[in-house]
Design an enzyme around this catalytic site. Structure first.
Site, mmCIF file in Angstrom:
data_model
loop_
_atom_site.group_PDB
_atom_site.id
_atom_site.type_symbol
_atom_site.label_atom_id
_atom_site.label_comp_id
_atom_site.label_asym_id
_atom_site.label_seq_id
_atom_site.Cartn_x
_atom_site.Cartn_y
_atom_site.Cartn_z
ATOM 1 N N ASP A 500 0.851 -1.188 0.000
ATOM 2 C CA ASP A 500 0.000 0.000 0.000
ATOM 3 C C ASP A 500 0.890 1.241 0.000
ATOM 4 O O ASP A 500 1.858 1.327 0.763
ATOM 5 C CB ASP A 500 -0.904 0.006 1.245
ATOM 6 C CG ASP A 500 -1.884 1.161 1.222
ATOM 7 O OD1 ASP A 500 -2.962 1.000 0.629
ATOM 8 O OD2 ASP A 500 -1.550 2.226 1.783
ATOM 9 N N ILE A 501 0.565 2.221 -0.887
ATOM 10 C CA ILE A 501 1.329 3.472 -0.948
ATOM 11 C C ILE A 501 0.894 4.359 0.226
ATOM 12 O O ILE A 501 -0.300 4.659 0.391
ATOM 13 C CB ILE A 501 1.097 4.197 -2.285
ATOM 14 C CG1 ILE A 501 1.533 3.304 -3.449
ATOM 15 C CG2 ILE A 501 1.855 5.522 -2.320
ATOM 16 C CD1 ILE A 501 1.263 3.902 -4.820
ATOM 17 N N GLU A 543 -4.811 2.257 -4.329
ATOM 18 C CA GLU A 543 -3.351 2.395 -4.273
ATOM 19 C C GLU A 543 -2.689 1.137 -3.720
ATOM 20 O O GLU A 543 -1.521 1.176 -3.312
ATOM 21 C CB GLU A 543 -2.966 3.603 -3.421
ATOM 22 C CG GLU A 543 -3.297 3.477 -1.948
ATOM 23 C CD GLU A 543 -4.698 3.959 -1.598
ATOM 24 O OE1 GLU A 543 -4.933 4.298 -0.428
ATOM 25 O OE2 GLU A 543 -5.562 3.995 -2.506
#
Length: 629
Positions: A500-501, A543
């Site tokens: 996950d960003i 994301e």
């Protein structure tokens, strides 16, 4: 050239030869280059006109009017190489070139010479052109007849096209034909009261005895009348004891064979005997013609059968490797040679399948600096029947000592799809009929490759995320289910990474959604570069990304996750002139150690990811690290 001609009219070649001749040589050299090097045949007349202009300058420089007779051998020599459409206009240019002599000398003499020159050269050019055309027609017809006799009648072509009994059919047909001709020879022997009647067959320049009523074949001893008969294409009678008669077996204007008869008694052959043998030779020709037509129909039937079966196998598949195998199998039935199929990969070509050919070490090949480059560039089939004197290598890798090569580009709407190559250590490996069949097969293969390409593209679009180019969520779920099914048969572990960003919403809010999309694309690119080729990367949603690490336990997953985290953290993204850095949080779980079913593995990896984000982000957490927490 106009300036040179103007100089010629004003006598410049005599007054200033050092200036005029170099200047006038320029158009001659230029047009010679265009004609001989650039193959621009339309400039031939211009080139010859420039040469004639130089000759006129030489004549004027010499100062002797009688030297202009040199035009005659010049133009006569050109008639051997060029037709009336070139020679006649060129000869008409001679009088203007001699304008100074026409105006200043004996006009009547100059006009007579020019008119005679034009007339002589024009008539000679027309006559030679007609002779050449007739000669070409004769050669073409003779080649066609010989090809039918040798290529079809002998059974060689049929053997290379089909292996399902065509040879035995042809041999039985030939035997039956000989029996029919033998019956005609026996009839001729009875009608002519001859000791023996024979038939000689002509193949190329070789004359062989095919059938004879004389079991001991004594008729072979004297072939003089036979050779005279072939030369004259007419019946020949000779001798008194024994008396001999030879009659050609004519197929149009060509001699396919000769019937001969001889007898020791009953005197010489009369005119009625000649007419009888000529009538029987006509029936022999009809039998031979029927045999040739039968062989041709049989061969074409076999060729069409191969094309039909080959096309069906090509159309029935949407996989390139299957198409390649089917293509080579069908091509080998038409021409049993060394065959290779290369698939176009941009400027390079990949060897997909081959038979009878040692494959190169690197299956990705560059065809530049080889004969195949010509076929690739022109996108047209090329056949070199004899490579003995060819200095350019046939292939860019070691391929034995090929004596002939056929290159068949597979093209669709001018786009090169692949290359089918045939090699043989013998010269003249293919005949015209085989070439035609292979080109038809190549066209069908090109259509099949296009269909396979479109199908592959549709499949790729169906399983790929349009923004990042990674697999989409649906395909990720299918691959993960497949790994759990494999786990039922094998014990190799595999791991799941959920990535996950961090603070991605701030990126969108601060830089806009286009910038956010660019970050997603670049992070996905880092994932592709970091994980192994065998691993499966996907966009999980928003994301978030996922990676299935095949054959990887929890320690291997920790190392890969940390490598990926560092690669993203150390990367600087430049967006609209501004530098930006992002980080990722990663959660991981391993099967079968952490979970035995798909949903459980995803859930535990997701919990590990949540733990990483809750405890500071920009870190990697394994389920094994938090399972007791």
């Amino acid at each position: 050239m106009l300036l040179s001609y103007a100089g010629l009219c004003y006598g410049i070649p005599s007054a200033k030869p050092i200036l005029w001749f170099p200047f006038s040589s320029i158009p001659a050299l230029l047009y010679s280059y265009l004609v001989f090097r650039k193959k621009r045949k339309d400039d031939t007349l211009k080139m010859l006109s420039a040469c004639a202009l130089l000759i006129a300058g030489v004549i004027q420089f010499s100062g002797y009017a009688w030297v202009h007779i040199v035009y005659l051998p010049f133009l006569i020599g050109l008639t051997l190489f060029f037709g009336p459409e070139t020679i006649i206009p060129l000869s008409l240019m001679v009088p203007p070139l001699e304008i100074r002599h026409l105006l200043g000398g004996n006009r009547m003499e100059e006009v007579s010479f020019s008119a005679g020159l034009v007339l002589t050269v024009s008539v000679l050019s027309v006559v030679l052109t007609r002779i050449k055309k007739e000669g070409d027609m004769v050669k073409k017809s003779l080649s066609k007849l010989r090809a039918e006799a040798d290529d079809i009648g002998s059974g060689t072509a049929m053997e290379t096209i089909s292996g399902d009994g065509l040879i035995s059919q042809h041999l039985s047909s030939s035997k039956k034909t000989d029996e029919e001709i033998g019956e005609i020879l026996l009839l001729a022997k009875h009608l002519l009261s001859a000791d023996s009647v024979s038939m000689f067959a002509l193949k190329g320049n070789a004359l062989t005895l095919r059938i004879s009523t004389d079991d001991q074949q004594k008729a072979v001893s004297d072939r003089g009348p036979v050779e005279v008969c072939i030369e004259r294409r007419a019946s020949v009678v000779s001798g008194a004891n024994p008396a001999r008669i030879a009659t050609p077996v004519l197929d149009g204007n060509f001699v396919a064979g000769v019937l001969t008869a001889q007898r020791s008694s009953a005197g010489t052959f009369e005119h009625a005997d000649i007419r009888t043998l000529e009538m029987l030779s006509y029936h022999v020709m009809r039998i031979l013609h029927r045999q040739r037509i039968y062989a041709q129909i049989t061969r074409e039937h076999a060729g069409l059968k191969i094309l039909n079966e080959g096309s069906s196998s090509l159309i029935g598949s949407l996989k390139v490797d299957v198409i390649a195998r089917s293509l080579i199998e069908s091509a080998y039935r038409i021409a049993p040679l060394s065959i290779a199929f290369f698939l176009s990969r941009g400027t390079l070509f990949e060897l997909i399948h081959q038979v009878g050919l040692v494959p190169p070490e690197d299956r990705l090949v560059d065809f530049r600096n080889s004969l195949i480059a010509m076929a690739v560039r022109n996108r047209e089939p090329l056949y070199f029947s004899d490579l003995k004197n060819n200095r350019v290598p046939a292939l860019p890798f070691k391929s034995g000592n090929p004596a002939s090569i056929f290159m068949l580009p597979l093209v669709y709407e001018k786009e090169p799809l692949g290359m089918l190559i045939f090699l043989s250590e013998k010269t003249g490996m293919l005949n015209s009929y085989q070439l035609e069949l292979l080109e038809v097969l190549g066209n069908q293969a090109a259509s099949s490759l296009v269909n396979a390409k479109f199908h592959s593209e549709i499949e790729r679009m169906a399983i790929t995320d349009g923004l990042t180019g990674l697999y989409n969520h649906r395909h990720f779920q299918e691959e993960l289910s497949s790994e759990f099914r494999r786990l039922e048969r094998f014990s190799d572990p595999f791991s799941l990474l959920l990535v996950d960003i961090d603070f991605f919403k701030k990126v969108n809010d601060s830089y806009g959604h286009p910038a956010g999309d660019e970050i997603l694309r670049r992070v996905s690119g880092i994932m592709r570069e970091t994980v192994r080729n065998i691993d499966i990367c996907a966009r999980y949603g928003g994301e978030e990304f996922a990676a299935i690490l095949l054959g990887t336990n929890h320690e291997g997953a920790r190392k890969m996750a940390e490598r990926l985290r560092r690669a993203v953290m150390e990367k600087t993204f430049s967006l609209d002139g501004k530098d930006l850095r992002v980080t990722v949080s990663i959660g991981s779980a391993t099967s079968p150690r952490d979970a035995g079913v798909k949903e459980e593995l995803i859930g535990k990896a997701d919990k590990a990811l949540y733990h990483a984000k809750r405890n500071g982000r920009n870190r990697c957490v394994l389920w094994n690290d938090i399972k007791g927490v």
